[in-house]
Design an enzyme around this catalytic site. Structure first.
Site, PDB file in Angstrom:
ATOM      1  N   ALA A  49      88.172   7.875  35.805  1.00  0.00           N
ATOM      2  CA  ALA A  49      86.961   7.791  34.973  1.00  0.00           C
ATOM      3  C   ALA A  49      86.079   9.000  35.211  1.00  0.00           C
ATOM      4  CB  ALA A  49      86.197   6.524  35.335  1.00  0.00           C
TER       5      ALA A  49
ATOM      6  N   GLU B 204      96.273   4.653  36.217  1.00  0.00           N
ATOM      7  CA  GLU B 204      96.413   3.485  35.332  1.00  0.00           C
ATOM      8  C   GLU B 204      96.988   3.883  33.959  1.00  0.00           C
ATOM      9  OE1 GLU B 204      93.224   0.218  36.874  1.00  0.00           O
ATOM     10  OE2 GLU B 204      92.388   2.018  35.966  1.00  0.00           O
TER      11      GLU B 204
ATOM     12  N   GLU C  48      89.628   3.197  44.008  1.00  0.00           N
ATOM     13  CA  GLU C  48      88.401   2.555  43.514  1.00  0.00           C
ATOM     14  C   GLU C  48      87.565   1.886  44.598  1.00  0.00           C
ATOM     15  OE1 GLU C  48      91.191   2.655  41.838  1.00  0.00           O
ATOM     16  OE2 GLU C  48      90.795   2.860  39.697  1.00  0.00           O
TER      17      GLU C  48
ATOM     18  N   GLY D  32      91.768   5.561  37.057  1.00  0.00           N
ATOM     19  CA  GLY D  32      92.160   5.410  35.647  1.00  0.00           C
ATOM     20  C   GLY D  32      93.284   6.357  35.259  1.00  0.00           C
TER      21      GLY D  32
HETATM   22  N1  COA Z   1      84.824  12.701  36.968  1.00  0.00           N
HETATM   23  C1  COA Z   1      84.055  13.752  36.655  1.00  0.00           C
HETATM   24  N2  COA Z   1      84.242  14.972  37.156  1.00  0.00           N
HETATM   25  C2  COA Z   1      85.270  15.126  38.017  1.00  0.00           C
HETATM   26  C3  COA Z   1      86.112  14.066  38.388  1.00  0.00           C
HETATM   27  C4  COA Z   1      85.852  12.807  37.832  1.00  0.00           C
HETATM   28  N3  COA Z   1      86.617  11.759  38.103  1.00  0.00           N
HETATM   29  N4  COA Z   1      87.022  14.532  39.265  1.00  0.00           N
HETATM   30  C5  COA Z   1      86.762  15.835  39.421  1.00  0.00           C
HETATM   31  N5  COA Z   1      85.702  16.180  38.681  1.00  0.00           N
HETATM   32  C6  COA Z   1      85.065  17.500  38.574  1.00  0.00           C
HETATM   33  C7  COA Z   1      84.387  17.892  39.877  1.00  0.00           C
HETATM   34  O1  COA Z   1      83.132  17.306  40.002  1.00  0.00           O
HETATM   35  C8  COA Z   1      84.340  19.389  39.729  1.00  0.00           C
HETATM   36  O2  COA Z   1      83.272  19.742  38.888  1.00  0.00           O
HETATM   37  P1  COA Z   1      82.276  20.965  39.280  1.00  0.00           P
HETATM   38  O3  COA Z   1      83.132  22.180  39.110  1.00  0.00           O
HETATM   39  O4  COA Z   1      81.188  20.865  38.271  1.00  0.00           O
HETATM   40  O5  COA Z   1      81.855  20.735  40.694  1.00  0.00           O
HETATM   41  C9  COA Z   1      85.625  19.708  38.985  1.00  0.00           C
HETATM   42  O6  COA Z   1      86.041  18.496  38.374  1.00  0.00           O
HETATM   43  C10 COA Z   1      86.733  20.165  39.916  1.00  0.00           C
HETATM   44  O7  COA Z   1      86.841  19.208  40.947  1.00  0.00           O
HETATM   45  P2  COA Z   1      87.177  19.636  42.460  1.00  0.00           P
HETATM   46  O8  COA Z   1      86.932  18.449  43.333  1.00  0.00           O
HETATM   47  O9  COA Z   1      86.467  20.890  42.793  1.00  0.00           O
HETATM   48  O10 COA Z   1      88.720  19.961  42.282  1.00  0.00           O
HETATM   49  P3  COA Z   1      89.910  19.744  43.305  1.00  0.00           P
HETATM   50  O11 COA Z   1      91.112  20.262  42.627  1.00  0.00           O
HETATM   51  O12 COA Z   1      89.543  20.281  44.652  1.00  0.00           O
HETATM   52  O13 COA Z   1      90.056  18.138  43.477  1.00  0.00           O
HETATM   53  C11 COA Z   1      90.274  15.877  42.698  1.00  0.00           C
HETATM   54  C12 COA Z   1      90.414  17.364  42.363  1.00  0.00           C
HETATM   55  C13 COA Z   1      90.611  15.098  41.437  1.00  0.00           C
HETATM   56  C14 COA Z   1      91.249  15.507  43.823  1.00  0.00           C
HETATM   57  C15 COA Z   1      88.834  15.579  43.177  1.00  0.00           C
HETATM   58  O14 COA Z   1      87.930  16.184  42.260  1.00  0.00           O
HETATM   59  C16 COA Z   1      88.503  14.133  43.255  1.00  0.00           C
HETATM   60  O15 COA Z   1      88.818  13.490  44.253  1.00  0.00           O
HETATM   61  N6  COA Z   1      87.830  13.572  42.216  1.00  0.00           N
HETATM   62  C17 COA Z   1      87.445  12.189  42.199  1.00  0.00           C
HETATM   63  C18 COA Z   1      88.607  11.354  41.746  1.00  0.00           C
HETATM   64  C19 COA Z   1      88.330   9.858  41.819  1.00  0.00           C
HETATM   65  O16 COA Z   1      87.852   9.337  42.802  1.00  0.00           O
HETATM   66  N7  COA Z   1      88.684   9.185  40.727  1.00  0.00           N
HETATM   67  C20 COA Z   1      88.632   7.769  40.654  1.00  0.00           C
HETATM   68  C21 COA Z   1      87.634   7.347  39.661  1.00  0.00           C
HETATM   69  S1  COA Z   1      87.642   5.577  39.607  1.00  0.00           S
END
Ligand code: COA
Length: 312
Positions: free
Chosen positions: A110, A158, A178, A155
């Site tokens: 999400a 999912e 989550e 998601g």
């Molecule tokens: N929603 C919104 N923005 C997101 C996102 C999400 N789920 N996941 C990543 N982003 C954004 C980050 O905030 C970042 O934005 P910024 O450049 O403005 O700071 C950009 O995407 C890049 O993310 P970053 O963390 O720097 O990249 P990464 O390659 O090092 O790591 C992930 C990628 C996906 C592993 C990490 O961003 C992450 O753990 N995100 C959360 C995922 C999560 O918990 N999802 C479950 C939702 S229920």
């Protein structure tokens, strides 16, 4: 209404793979929803399928947020799936691949930035739309394949759990984190994951929120195929991610082609019957007994040639 799959849009980076795909990529039609300024969050690529019809590749396309699921992306997914459903039982789309147009991720779940400004009703509405989308994906009468080479979390995983099959590159990392965000999987994770990996393993993955590597996911039965993509000497992480994304997509197109070598009528009937017991199998057999494709198969066998199926 103009078809979603016939509008002209920028060619996604899909063009850069083509070596092992049996259909030349130059014959693919790449389309996207006609948003006026920003890139569409979902790109659609059409590849001719063996015999007839097409394989559609739906590529998530929100590079700045790792393909996080926003209201607009889910809405785009919903209308694309509705259009495929509306083709009916003998429509031209014979398989769907859900992929990423972004090297670094399949989908980060999400959109947590968008979520910050949403009230409870808006979150409920978003969830209802996402659940509806994934149900529509799961209910398509044709095989669907998720091609995952990067992160698929929450998601994002999912989405992949809602397809008929999953192919992971060895570079993929997946999980349902989550509970670490003080929520629970909300779009099928708690019931689709146990169906694939069993209750005990699903409990562990959901309760710990642990991210697992693609080889472990393959070992658990979460994905159907694992494609090894190892770093080459001097290769940057960016190049490895791009190569992994292209390789896993190529494998998915290969699998879709393999499926579409079969008769469209038989593939749909088999898909309906699998896992649904004896009555469903008998009904599926009755369904294909009267098809032209079945007669063509017998004729082709007798004439020692490849059958040509018309999906009738
Ligand atoms: N929603 C919104 N923005 C997101 C996102 C999400 N789920 N996941 C990543 N982003 C954004 C980050 O905030 C970042 O934005 P910024 O450049 O403005 O700071 C950009 O995407 C890049 O993310 P970053 O963390 O720097 O990249 P990464 O390659 O090092 O790591 C992930 C990628 C996906 C592993 C990490 O961003 C992450 O753990 N995100 C959360 C995922 C999560 O918990 N999802 C479950 C939702 S229920």
């Amino acid at each position: 209404m103009a078809s979603l799959f016939s509008s002209k849009a920028a060619l996604p980076r899909l063009v850069s793979y083509s070596t092992r795909v049996s259909v030349p990529i130059s014959r693919c039609r790449c389309t996207g929803r006609a948003y006026s300024t920003a890139e569409p969050p979902l790109l659609t690529t059409s590849i001719p399928a063996p015999h007839n019809g097409r394989i559609l590749v739906l590529s998530l396309n929100r590079p700045s947020v790792r393909n996080a699921l926003s209201v607009a992306l889910v809405s785009s997914l919903n209308s694309t799936l509705a259009e495929i459903h509306s083709e009916g039982a003998s429509g031209p789309t014979r398989a769907v691949i859900v992929a990423s147009n972004v090297d670094s991720a399949f989908c980060a779940g999400a959109d947590l930035k968008e979520r910050q400004s949403m009230n409870t009703d808006q979150v409920q509405e978003f969830l209802a739309n996402l659940r509806g989308s994934l149900k529509a994906l799961e209910a398509l009468p044709i095989p669907t394949i998720a091609a995952v080479s990067g992160t698929a979390l929450g998601g994002g995983l999912e989405v992949a759990l809602s397809t008929t099959m999953r192919i992971f590159a060895s570079t993929a990392t997946v999980g349902l984190p989550e509970t670490r965000l003080a929520i629970v999987p909300g779009a099928g994770g708690t019931y689709r994951l146990p169906n694939l990996v069993g209750m005990s393993r699903a409990r562990e993955l959901i309760l710990t929120g642990r991210r697992i590597s693609a080889p472990e996911a393959y070992f658990l039965g979460l994905c159907n195929r694992l494609v090894e993509v190892l770093p080459e000497e001097g290769e940057s992480m960016e190049d490895l991610s791009r190569r992994a994304r292209e390789t896993v997509l190529q494998e998915a197109v290969g699998m879709a082609n393999e499926i579409c070598e079969g008769a469209p009528t038989a593939v749909r009937s088999a898909l309906k019957a699998i896992g649904r017991g004896e009555d469903a199998e008998n009904a599926a057999y009755n369904e294909i007994l009267t098809t032209e494709d079945r007669i063509e198969a017998l004729k082709a066998f007798a004439e020692k040639r490849k059958p040509v199926y018309r999906g009738k």
